[in-house]
Design a protein around this motif. Structure first.
Motif, mmCIF file in Angstrom:
data_model
loop_
_atom_site.group_PDB
_atom_site.id
_atom_site.type_symbol
_atom_site.label_atom_id
_atom_site.label_comp_id
_atom_site.label_asym_id
_atom_site.label_seq_id
_atom_site.Cartn_x
_atom_site.Cartn_y
_atom_site.Cartn_z
ATOM 1 N N ARG A 233 -1.937 -14.101 61.369
ATOM 2 C CA ARG A 233 -2.755 -15.280 61.104
ATOM 3 C C ARG A 233 -2.081 -16.130 60.034
ATOM 4 N NH1 ARG A 233 -4.167 -11.471 57.633
ATOM 5 N NH2 ARG A 233 -5.089 -12.017 55.652
ATOM 6 N N LYS A 234 -2.568 -17.357 59.893
ATOM 7 C CA LYS A 234 -2.054 -18.231 58.841
ATOM 8 C C LYS A 234 -2.506 -17.701 57.501
ATOM 9 C CE LYS A 234 -1.219 -22.658 60.922
ATOM 10 N NZ LYS A 234 -1.460 -24.072 60.809
ATOM 11 N N ASN A 235 -1.650 -17.769 56.519
ATOM 12 C CA ASN A 235 -2.008 -17.257 55.203
ATOM 13 C C ASN A 235 -2.970 -18.212 54.506
ATOM 14 O OD1 ASN A 235 -1.907 -16.636 52.342
ATOM 15 N ND2 ASN A 235 -0.288 -15.228 52.945
ATOM 16 N N CYS B 74 1.804 -22.806 55.015
ATOM 17 C CA CYS B 74 2.948 -22.162 54.386
ATOM 18 C C CYS B 74 3.885 -21.585 55.435
ATOM 19 C CB CYS B 74 2.472 -21.079 53.431
ATOM 20 S SG CYS B 74 1.360 -19.928 54.216
ATOM 21 N N CYS B 75 3.948 -22.238 56.578
ATOM 22 C CA CYS B 75 4.761 -21.683 57.658
ATOM 23 C C CYS B 75 6.127 -22.354 57.703
ATOM 24 C CB CYS B 75 4.042 -21.819 58.983
ATOM 25 S SG CYS B 75 2.460 -20.989 58.928
#
Lengths: 700, 44
Positions: free
Chosen positions: B27-29, B36-37
């Motif tokens: 999942r996305k942080n 933050c990818c």
């Protein structure tokens, strides 16, 4: 209710270490870590501020940058926010925060920002330090030269911020001549770029046009078009950037000559004198090593009393629950699953508190920047950047933010190596594991006033660091280089750490340990309790009868312990541990350690929670986890199970194995491929197995 | 007949399994607002 839509957007822009984040804290009152450690402001921060009874401002704290020629992703955020058409964060007012002790470099960025044509204010911070250095600034002359209001503030105590608020509120847009004329070297080019991308001004067009190939926010088709455009105009964009830099510095020099006076005789700053010792290649390293030594000794010595207290309180709580509540599965869950799980988290707070007090003091005082400087030469030898020290040191807290912090390393190879070796650094999740294992297997002796257990803990930290460097060296020889990076950093002046900031850091670290790691530990404790309290076969259900049949000579406490041991062996978890036992037996581990190894794949510290659950399941007394583990007997030798050989083997396994699924996930995310995290996990865990095997076989 | 102790137990187990599942799933942080990818391939 304050709404972002009605608010005036104000962006803070400036070099790193100018006090920008401190000003942001004062203006917004939001909790944000403030530090003079380079590279800390890597994320955009926003907050609201009341300028007067009717005017609200939304303050955006942009990442610190030295220029609008970005060389890293976080610097690009600044350029993107200021020039990208339709960017939701594009400010109405720009506040340029500059360090008065270093006006030349700071004004370079400020004049770039000024040329973007937004209503702008210049904020002079650290004037007190500048005065001590014999620097005096003619504020009205500076205002007249730049054509913007200049406000003097002290971001440490908030002096001048009221004036700044009223200046922001009253600021009106005025037409000024640009500091740097983009038409001189490339007539018409900036205008063409501006029209093509619908940018707000010619200087924005110049910035985007002269570095189009490096800007990740442009689409490939836009980059191609801009490249064609520069070719058609017969322009070398790199040379244009160099010309801009030279001309801008000439302008800034002229400006400073007219507005700033320096009296070197007045320089009473001690920073230079201290730095001669602190950054000395021999004395500096000795001081650093000495400081680390004191910190790790303190973790063991000072934390002992509160840790014992926490242990006693939770042991009594567990006993009270079992005696006070009606016997049944829920009572067992609370007394044997939840309370030991929570104890496994809370007991390490004193150590985390002490460690981060030291780290925070070093960051706040400015010493951490000297650590980066000291380590740069060493880092280069291992294929790392001086900037790699920041993620590596952060890795002593947690590898997840540390790996994310590698984003300010410009060079791809150096960044990848830093990502791959950071998990070797001793993270705080290893600390509970080390503490238990060292406490169990290393004698609590003192030699010449030096605590042996503290010494071993320090050795474990050093081992992680040495392993990280060794792996980095090997990787630097294997991975091909793509670009060259240059390391730029500054030495902030030494400052007395602000109590507020130190306390905030400690609070944040402890809170994140409890909420992030604690949640996982508790969840695993509950599942483990369930797996340990239920079994797949009839043998588990009839454990008492079977034990009584097999051991008719036993009674009382001995019988209870034997039943508990048999039940655990027949439980789901016992089956799982037994399944992997043949693979880990050569390392000196049994199936109980096997269970802990499996469960700590979620997070290393789960090892302790697992041990707490395993050793209290079925047990009638409330001995602490450590005592339970210490009393474990090896059935083959009759001696202590957790002896020196097993202890060292386990310590080495936990030092080297990639036992954190969150780290695995974050490496996957940062490298955008499964290849690197798989290589990393395979190498680390394989290496850990071999080293632990050798250690156990040699010591047993 | 299900008693309240069993219900609490099932709830606790459900929470524990869900917590672990949400830790492991990609999942996305949230710590960086899902932004933050940054790709290593993108950084020059």
């Amino acid at each position: 209710m304050i709404s972002g839509r009605q608010a005036l957007k104000v962006a803070l822009v400036g070099n790193p270490n100018t006090g920008k984040s401190s000003l942001f804290n004062i203006l917004t009152g939001l909790n944000q870590r403030v530090s003079n450690y380079p590279g800390i402001t890597v994320e955009k921060k926003t907050g609201f501020c009341k300028l007067d009874q009717r005017t609200i401002a939304e303050i955006i704290d942009l990442p610190g940058t030295y220029s609008l020629h970005p060389s890293s992703l976080d610097e690009e955020v600044v350029l993107r926010t200021l020039v990208e058409p339709g960017n939701p964060d594009r400010p109405d007012v720009l506040v340029g925060v500059v360090d008065a002790t270093n006006l030349k470099r700071n004004l370079y960025l400020f004049t770039q920002a000024l040329d973007l044509g937004l209503p702008t204010i210049l904020v002079l911070n650290m004037m007190d330090q500048a005065e001590r250095k014999g620097i005096s600034v003619d504020i009205p002359a500076l205002e007249a030269s730049l054509g913007v209001p200049v406000v003097v503030i002290n971001a440490r105590n908030g002096e001048g911020t009221s004036l700044l608020k009223s200046s922001i509120k009253d600021l009106t847009s005025t037409l000024r001549e640009p500091v740097f004329d983009v038409r001189t070297d490339a007539p018409g080019y900036a205008e063409q770029v501006r029209q093509y991308l619908k940018l707000s001004g010619d200087y924005a067009g110049w910035l985007v046009g002269t570095q189009a190939r490096d800007l990740t926010f442009l689409k490939p088709v836009q980059q191609d078009y801009l490249q064609q455009l520069s070719l058609r105009n017969n322009l070398d964009t790199k040379k244009l950037r160099i010309k801009e830099t030279i001309r801008r510095y000439q302008i800034v020099n002229g400006l400073l000559e007219a507005t700033v006076k320096t009296d070197p005789g007045k320089d009473r700053s001690l920073t230079g004198i201290i730095d001669r010792v602190i950054t000395h290649p021999v004395y500096g390293l000795l001081i650093l090593f000495g400081l680390l030594f004191v910190i790790f000794q303190a973790i063991f010595a000072w934390a002992e009393l509160p840790m014992n207290l926490i242990d006693t309180v939770f042991s009594n709580l567990s006993r009270w629950v079992r005696e006070g509540m009606e016997p049944g599965p829920l009572t067992d869950l609370i007394a044997e699953g939840i309370i030991p799980g929570i104890t496994g988290v809370v007991i390490f707070i004193p150590q985390i508190f002490i460690l981060f007090t030291f780290i925070s003091l070093l960051e706040e005082s400015g010493y951490m920047a000297r650590v980066v400087f000291l380590m740069d030469k060493l880092m280069r030898r291992f294929g790392l950047s001086g900037k790699s020290v920041v993620p590596l040191i952060s890795g002593t807290a947690c590898a997840i933010p540390a790996i994310m912090a590698t984003r300010n390393i410009e060079n791809w190879k150096e960044r990848l190596i830093t990502i791959l070796v950071t998990p070797f650094m001793t993270c705080s999740a290893r600390l509970p594991v080390y503490t238990v294992l060292i406490g169990l297997t290393i004698p609590a002796r003192e030699y010449f006033g030096i605590h042996l257990q503290g010494l071993v803990l320090m050795a474990m930290y050093l081992l992680g660091f040495v392993m990280a460097l060794g792996s980095a060296k090997i990787l630097s020889l294997i991975i091909p280089n793509r670009t060259q990076a240059h390391f730029i950093m500054e030495m902030p002046a030494y400052r007395v750490p602000l109590y507020r900031n130190v306390m905030l850091t400690i609070w944040e670290k402890s809170k994140s340990f409890v909420t992030n790691a604690g949640k996982i530990i508790l969840a695993i404790s509950i599942i483990l309790w369930f797996l340990a309290s239920n079994g797949p076969t009839e043998s588990f259900t009839h454990a008492a009868e079977i034990t009584l049949e097999n051991h008719p000579e036993l009674n009382g406490e001995q019988l209870d312990q034997e039943i508990a041991s048999y039940r655990l062996e027949q439980s789901y978890i016992g089956h799982l541990g037994r399944f992997i036992e043949p693979a880990i037996r050569p390392l000196g581990y049994d199936w109980k350690v096997g269970i802990a190894l499996i469960s700590s794949l979620a997070a290393r510290e789960v090892f302790v929670g697992t041990m707490a659950t395993i050793y209290s399941v079925g047990s009638d007394d409330e001995l602490s986890v450590m005592q339970h583990m210490a009393s474990e007997v090896n059935p083959r030798t009759g001696g202590k199970f957790f002896n020196l050989a097993v202890g060292v083997s386990l310590l080495l396994f936990y030092a080297f194995a990639m036992q954190c699924s969150s780290t695995f996930a974050v490496v996957r995310k940062e490298t955008k491929t499964w290849r690197w995290p798989l290589i990393q996990a395979g190498f680390m865990t394989g290496f850990a197995y071999v080293v632990s095997l050798i250690a156990y076989q040699l010591l047993s | 007949m299900i008693n309240w102790q069993t219900l609490v137990l099932v709830a606790a187990l459900g929470w524990a399994v869900w917590t672990l599942y949400s830790t492991f799933r990609p999942r996305k942080n949230s710590a960086c607002g899902g932004d933050c990818c940054g790709s290593i391939a993108k950084s020059k």
